[in-house]
Design an enzyme around this catalytic site. Sequence first.
Site, PDB file in Angstrom:
ATOM      1  N   GLU A  45      -4.751  -8.801   0.520  1.00  0.00           N
ATOM      2  CA  GLU A  45      -5.131  -8.464   1.893  1.00  0.00           C
ATOM      3  C   GLU A  45      -6.623  -8.274   1.590  1.00  0.00           C
ATOM      4  O   GLU A  45      -7.014  -7.482   0.754  1.00  0.00           O
ATOM      5  CB  GLU A  45      -4.595  -7.223   2.358  1.00  0.00           C
ATOM      6  CG  GLU A  45      -4.887  -6.816   3.747  1.00  0.00           C
ATOM      7  CD  GLU A  45      -4.195  -5.615   4.289  1.00  0.00           C
ATOM      8  OE1 GLU A  45      -2.732  -5.542   4.065  1.00  0.00           O
ATOM      9  OE2 GLU A  45      -4.711  -4.723   5.029  1.00  0.00           O
ATOM     10  N   GLU A  80       0.775  -1.091  -0.013  1.00  0.00           N
ATOM     11  CA  GLU A  80       0.154  -0.008   0.074  1.00  0.00           C
ATOM     12  C   GLU A  80       0.941   1.437  -0.084  1.00  0.00           C
ATOM     13  O   GLU A  80       0.416   2.259   1.065  1.00  0.00           O
ATOM     14  CB  GLU A  80      -0.993   0.092   1.405  1.00  0.00           C
ATOM     15  CG  GLU A  80      -2.095  -1.064   1.103  1.00  0.00           C
ATOM     16  CD  GLU A  80      -3.022  -1.141   2.272  1.00  0.00           C
ATOM     17  OE1 GLU A  80      -2.933  -0.170   3.041  1.00  0.00           O
ATOM     18  OE2 GLU A  80      -3.743  -1.857   2.253  1.00  0.00           O
TER      19      GLU A  80
END
Length: 813
Positions: free
Chosen positions: A518, A443
């Site tokens: 995720e 991220e």
Amino acid sequence: MRFLSFILLLGIILLLGITGTAFSQSVREHRNFDEGWRFHLGHASDPYRDFNYGIANILAKTGDPGHNTAINMDFDDKGWASVQLPHDWVVGLPFEHVSNGDVDAHGYHAVGGLFPENSIGWYRKTFTIDRADSGRRFVIQFDGIFRDSKVWINNCYLGSHFSGYSGSSYDITDFIRFNGKNTIVVRADASQYEGWFYEGAGIYRHTWLNVFDDLHIAQDGGVYVRTASAGDKTTVTVTTRVENRGLGATAATVSAYITDRAGKELARTKEQSLSLAINGIGSVTDALELSAPQLWSLDNPYLYRLVAVVHDASGKVVDQQTVKFGVRTITVDKDKGLFLNGKPVKIQGACCHQDHAGVGSALPDYLQYYRIQLLKEMGVNGYRTSHNPPTPELLDACDSLGMLVLDETRLLNSGSEYGAEWEKLILRDRNHPSVFMWSIGNEEWMIQESNWGKRIAQNQVLKQQELDPSRTSTYAANVGNTWHGVNEVIPVRGFNYNLFGLDGYRKEHPDQPIMGTEVASTVSTRGIYYKDTVNAYVPDYDSVAPPWASTAEYWWKIAADREWFMGGFAWTGFDYRGEPTPYAWPDINSHFGIMDMCGFPKTVYYYYQSWWTDKDVLHIAPHWNWKGKEGQPIPVWVHSNADNVELLLNGKSLGKKDMPRNGHLEWMVNYAPGKLEAIAYKKGKKLTAVVQTTGEANRIIVRAAKGSLTLDGKDATVFNITVVDKQGLEVPDASNLLHFSLTGSAHIVGVGNGDPSSHEPDKFAARDWQRKLFSGKCQVIIQSDAVRSPGDVLFRAESEGLVSGTSTVHGVL
């Protein structure tokens, strides 16, 4: 469960036995260096409270530690605390309610830039080296210090290491005082956060003293093993890097052999010659053949041993190193997903941080095995090391128990320091059969859709392919159907949430394999079935998720229906300190876990277990203690992999329903005390589950995770504690305060109960250990003492008005 505990213990004993064999070899020693340390807090902004660090001139001359500093080998540290590594000083700090997002994200422990009095830690250790060992090389190895560490020995500066998530090593040969006192000093500075979650602080992983010859196998990635199978034949290729630190050029020969786990030799290479200049490094690559080997798999994680051997010019063995490895193949197919040994495997994974109740980030090795076994019992087959390189013992547990690992670096950055961290991770972990793929980052929202993010990613991918061409890599991107940037160059597209963009991305980029790096992020509080904004609790159903996330059922149905989607890693396997979501103070840890901080299952655990295992699963939520709510509707969820379920209250049927594939069932039941029962049929087999209204707590029940404890000063075990009423029914909403004591050669190292808003200490003085039950449960972790004779360890839990509970584990040598 006792059988599984025995298997875990046997595996650890075997591991320690192999290590012990290596210690007995005079050619190389890997000495545990965890004992005999002293610790004291310093101060990040007051040099006088930081033992003059910053005002004393410690760099003017080699061997001059400056005036009145803790660096001085003769500094009086008798008033410092005695600690055994691994050690996390933050877990024992108080909580502070500060209006600061980073403090919030780290779980409100009083550490970091706002708390200079708690953010510097000094460690000192004094040791001796026998003069008979002179002529050998000595390297101190730290597996992890959080963070920004500086190291000295005998008043001399050795070096520094900025990251808290990777290891560092220092050659101390030139500084050793043989037959005299040697003092090593470490200063750790945790005033700067590195992540956005609980990180702890200190020398929180193991420390080793490596002793070997001047002519030796190189330290970082010195032995590299990979396998290739064709039919029933497997070729094992080994590359051994040898370093010469002697006083002149030298010749060497290198060979290798393979044994099974019982030590039987299976294959051996011929010796190959090397010529090495002073400070020269050379490598030898050779191949060995195995016929019909046992394959490493999730159900049979068989490990072979490869021993690399170095001889000097006279033929004397001067070094050898043993590497465990598994024979297995990993295939990533853009249309059919992941294959292990030619068989399709849907990733049923969990992301995990590295802390646990009671001990913070400084886990005894046994807890790594304990946690992996809990995940496997739920049906997890994949572990993502979120978001940093793991401790080596975690990978050992995954190798030994059969768990695939997505091995992730801390930061997507190709600069000299973080680039070196990425390289170090690959060299360290590439022999582990559990590691099936690398992750270059997570991220990185500032760069992931940019051209420079693309260039950084390309560099990291190329470095991975250079160092480990046997695997591929992914990146955990929190974007949907987005191509520009990192996703253009990453071999396997990783989705962090954003599954609405999954099908569109697949349609536009059909040649790129896809996985869920995720997913989910259900938030729930174990044993609490209603929203409680005062105590910051979330209902213990698979019903609440943040805006960016989803429930478990939502993502798994998507994964199960798409062959090309490799599966994914649910956020998270366990609750962890920090990132209190969706609340803040008084909440001090996450609600994301499928299990709580102690590893006690939440309701969503049984959803995954229903569809990720072949076990007979039938679970009812909630409990049935709802005094004062008589006649009011209570949401009842049933998780099962049965064909249908009938629900009954006090013998009266509330209806029978078919169980949807990858789903669950719900009823609204008007509460009446008594017995809530589920009856299900799975392929004709009857299953039953019951929750019952209980009386008040009467007796404490203590269950040990295993029946024996190795009295080596390192082994550990877990006691899980509940209470029952006079009829023997477990009381699910009990909150009694319990007190704990031990007799025998062991000591308590931490306590917890899974309450995300508990501000009770995890650490106590020697005889003051206590913890409240939360939703009827708590946990105590003990560690053995190092003794020379066996003896039982008796654990006792007491509480006012309750019958005490005890458990005995057998102390063995």
